[in-house]
Design a protein around this motif. Structure first.
Motif, PDB file in Angstrom:
ATOM      1  N   GLU A  46      -9.390 -22.622  55.604  1.00 50.14           N
ATOM      2  CA  GLU A  46     -10.473 -22.339  56.536  1.00 50.14           C
ATOM      3  C   GLU A  46     -11.706 -21.817  55.808  1.00 50.14           C
ATOM      4  OE1 GLU A  46      -9.527 -19.310  59.402  1.00 50.14           O
ATOM      5  OE2 GLU A  46      -8.989 -17.824  57.886  1.00 50.14           O
ATOM      6  N   GLY A  47     -12.857 -22.144  56.348  1.00 50.76           N
ATOM      7  CA  GLY A  47     -14.101 -21.662  55.773  1.00 50.76           C
ATOM      8  C   GLY A  47     -14.353 -20.218  56.146  1.00 50.76           C
ATOM      9  N   VAL A  48     -14.734 -19.408  55.176  1.00 53.49           N
ATOM     10  CA  VAL A  48     -14.955 -17.985  55.372  1.00 53.49           C
ATOM     11  C   VAL A  48     -16.446 -17.652  55.408  1.00 53.49           C
ATOM     12  CG1 VAL A  48     -14.601 -15.694  54.383  1.00 53.49           C
ATOM     13  CG2 VAL A  48     -12.762 -17.398  54.283  1.00 53.49           C
ATOM     14  N   SER A  49     -17.189 -18.195  54.446  1.00 49.99           N
ATOM     15  CA  SER A  49     -18.610 -17.879  54.367  1.00 49.99           C
ATOM     16  C   SER A  49     -19.320 -18.964  53.564  1.00 49.99           C
ATOM     17  CB  SER A  49     -18.819 -16.513  53.705  1.00 49.99           C
ATOM     18  OG  SER A  49     -20.186 -16.141  53.732  1.00 49.99           O
ATOM     19  N   LEU A  50     -20.616 -19.073  53.807  1.00 50.11           N
ATOM     20  CA  LEU A  50     -21.425 -20.119  53.192  1.00 50.11           C
ATOM     21  C   LEU A  50     -22.812 -19.568  52.913  1.00 50.11           C
ATOM     22  CD1 LEU A  50     -22.294 -23.117  52.658  1.00 50.11           C
ATOM     23  CD2 LEU A  50     -22.452 -23.378  55.132  1.00 50.11           C
ATOM     24  N   ILE A  51     -23.374 -19.962  51.762  1.00 47.94           N
ATOM     25  CA  ILE A  51     -24.747 -19.586  51.436  1.00 47.94           C
ATOM     26  C   ILE A  51     -25.493 -20.845  51.000  1.00 47.94           C
ATOM     27  CG2 ILE A  51     -24.198 -18.972  49.027  1.00 47.94           C
ATOM     28  CD1 ILE A  51     -26.259 -16.637  49.386  1.00 47.94           C
ATOM     29  N   SER A  52     -26.726 -20.965  51.457  1.00 44.92           N
ATOM     30  CA  SER A  52     -27.520 -22.139  51.128  1.00 44.92           C
ATOM     31  C   SER A  52     -27.978 -22.097  49.680  1.00 44.92           C
ATOM     32  CB  SER A  52     -28.738 -22.222  52.052  1.00 44.92           C
ATOM     33  OG  SER A  52     -29.580 -21.097  51.835  1.00 44.92           O
ATOM     34  N   GLY A  53     -28.425 -23.259  49.197  1.00 41.12           N
ATOM     35  CA  GLY A  53     -28.904 -23.350  47.824  1.00 41.12           C
ATOM     36  C   GLY A  53     -30.040 -22.384  47.539  1.00 41.12           C
ATOM     37  N   SER A  54     -30.897 -22.193  48.527  1.00 35.74           N
ATOM     38  CA  SER A  54     -32.015 -21.275  48.363  1.00 35.74           C
ATOM     39  C   SER A  54     -31.604 -19.821  48.528  1.00 35.74           C
ATOM     40  CB  SER A  54     -33.097 -21.601  49.400  1.00 35.74           C
ATOM     41  OG  SER A  54     -32.616 -21.323  50.700  1.00 35.74           O
ATOM     42  N   GLY A  55     -30.445 -19.608  49.113  1.00 38.49           N
ATOM     43  CA  GLY A  55     -29.991 -18.249  49.401  1.00 38.49           C
ATOM     44  C   GLY A  55     -30.524 -17.695  50.705  1.00 38.49           C
ATOM     45  N   GLY A  56     -31.349 -18.496  51.394  1.00 38.51           N
ATOM     46  CA  GLY A  56     -31.988 -17.987  52.584  1.00 38.51           C
ATOM     47  C   GLY A  56     -31.148 -18.058  53.835  1.00 38.51           C
ATOM     48  N   ARG A  57     -30.091 -18.830  53.813  1.00 35.42           N
ATOM     49  CA  ARG A  57     -29.231 -18.978  54.983  1.00 35.42           C
ATOM     50  C   ARG A  57     -27.809 -18.616  54.609  1.00 35.42           C
ATOM     51  NH1 ARG A  57     -29.580 -24.821  57.399  1.00 35.42           N
ATOM     52  NH2 ARG A  57     -28.489 -23.802  59.122  1.00 35.42           N
ATOM     53  N   THR A  58     -27.127 -17.952  55.533  1.00 32.54           N
ATOM     54  CA  THR A  58     -25.723 -17.634  55.360  1.00 32.54           C
ATOM     55  C   THR A  58     -24.986 -17.900  56.662  1.00 32.54           C
ATOM     56  OG1 THR A  58     -26.062 -15.307  55.930  1.00 32.54           O
ATOM     57  CG2 THR A  58     -26.133 -15.872  53.584  1.00 32.54           C
ATOM     58  N   LYS A  59     -23.685 -18.046  56.540  1.00 35.10           N
ATOM     59  CA  LYS A  59     -22.838 -18.277  57.701  1.00 35.10           C
ATOM     60  C   LYS A  59     -21.498 -17.618  57.433  1.00 35.10           C
ATOM     61  CE  LYS A  59     -22.990 -22.268  59.755  1.00 35.10           C
ATOM     62  NZ  LYS A  59     -22.829 -23.709  60.092  1.00 35.10           N
ATOM     63  N   PHE A  68     -17.581  -8.959  55.533  1.00 35.96           N
ATOM     64  CA  PHE A  68     -17.798  -9.727  54.310  1.00 35.96           C
ATOM     65  C   PHE A  68     -19.285 -10.024  54.154  1.00 35.96           C
ATOM     66  CE2 PHE A  68     -13.400 -12.016  54.006  1.00 35.96           C
ATOM     67  CZ  PHE A  68     -12.758 -10.790  54.121  1.00 35.96           C
ATOM     68  N   THR A  69     -19.739 -10.058  52.909  1.00 36.78           N
ATOM     69  CA  THR A  69     -21.129 -10.410  52.610  1.00 36.78           C
ATOM     70  C   THR A  69     -21.159 -11.370  51.433  1.00 36.78           C
ATOM     71  OG1 THR A  69     -21.892  -8.228  53.329  1.00 36.78           O
ATOM     72  CG2 THR A  69     -23.417  -9.545  52.024  1.00 36.78           C
ATOM     73  N   ILE A  70     -21.840 -12.495  51.625  1.00 34.99           N
ATOM     74  CA  ILE A  70     -21.998 -13.474  50.552  1.00 34.99           C
ATOM     75  C   ILE A  70     -23.373 -13.313  49.922  1.00 34.99           C
ATOM     76  CG2 ILE A  70     -22.899 -15.320  52.045  1.00 34.99           C
ATOM     77  CD1 ILE A  70     -21.173 -17.295  50.392  1.00 34.99           C
ATOM     78  N   SER A  71     -23.439 -13.495  48.609  1.00 36.61           N
ATOM     79  CA  SER A  71     -24.715 -13.372  47.911  1.00 36.61           C
ATOM     80  C   SER A  71     -24.663 -14.222  46.642  1.00 36.61           C
ATOM     81  CB  SER A  71     -25.009 -11.913  47.558  1.00 36.61           C
ATOM     82  OG  SER A  71     -24.024 -11.402  46.661  1.00 36.61           O
ATOM     83  N   ARG A  72     -25.824 -14.408  46.038  1.00 40.72           N
ATOM     84  CA  ARG A  72     -25.860 -15.184  44.798  1.00 40.72           C
ATOM     85  C   ARG A  72     -26.772 -14.522  43.796  1.00 40.72           C
ATOM     86  NH1 ARG A  72     -26.929 -20.600  47.092  1.00 40.72           N
ATOM     87  NH2 ARG A  72     -26.466 -21.296  44.988  1.00 40.72           N
ATOM     88  N   ASP A  73     -26.446 -14.698  42.507  1.00 39.67           N
ATOM     89  CA  ASP A  73     -27.272 -14.206  41.408  1.00 39.67           C
ATOM     90  C   ASP A  73     -27.636 -15.416  40.573  1.00 39.67           C
ATOM     91  OD1 ASP A  73     -28.250 -13.191  38.976  1.00 39.67           O
ATOM     92  OD2 ASP A  73     -27.022 -11.394  39.117  1.00 39.67           O
TER      93      ASP A  73
END
Length: 124
Positions: A46-59, A68-73
């Motif tokens: 199952e899908g838990v979380s998603l972040i867009s390529g730009s980082g501007g959208r999350t789900k 839970f919090t998704i982020s990117r560096d």
């Protein structure tokens, strides 16, 4: 060669926290939507979380919202999943995946590249 490597899993007590990392090689994570998925024994992935390529959208999956919090560096070419207030039902193998699709979705079948997974066990 495009590769995703997860790390950060382990055994934690209920109410505890873990931070999962998804490091990419062979491509730039900023160019793709990145998802976190999980699969418990005998259950479907199952899908838990998603972040867009730009980082501007999350789900987020409803059951993890607020925990839970998704982020990117971008500098580290890594996506993180911070997991707080963990529950026994969060126990699963967690995978990160990358998609070249244009749909902002947590459907596993739309993802092209997968890591090997990292085990998360929440138990007292």
């Amino acid at each position: 060669q495009l590769q995703l490597v997860e790390s950060g899993g382990g055994l934690v007590q209920p109410g505890g926290s873990l931070r999962l990392s998804c490091a990419a090689s062979g491509f730039t994570l900023d160019s793709r939507d990145i998802g976190w998925f999980r699969q418990a024994p005998g259950k479907e992935r199952e899908g838990v979380s998603l972040i867009s390529g730009s980082g501007g959208r999350t789900k987020y999956l409803d059951s993890v919202k607020g925990r839970f919090t998704i982020s990117r560096d971008s500098a580290k070419n890594t996506v993180y999943l911070q997991m707080n207030s963990l529950k026994p039902e969060d126990t699963a193998v967690y995978f990160c995946a990358a998609t070249t699709g244009v749909y902002f979705t947590l459907l596993p079948g739309t993802y092209d590249y997968w890591g090997q997974g990292t085990q998360v066990t929440v138990s007292s």
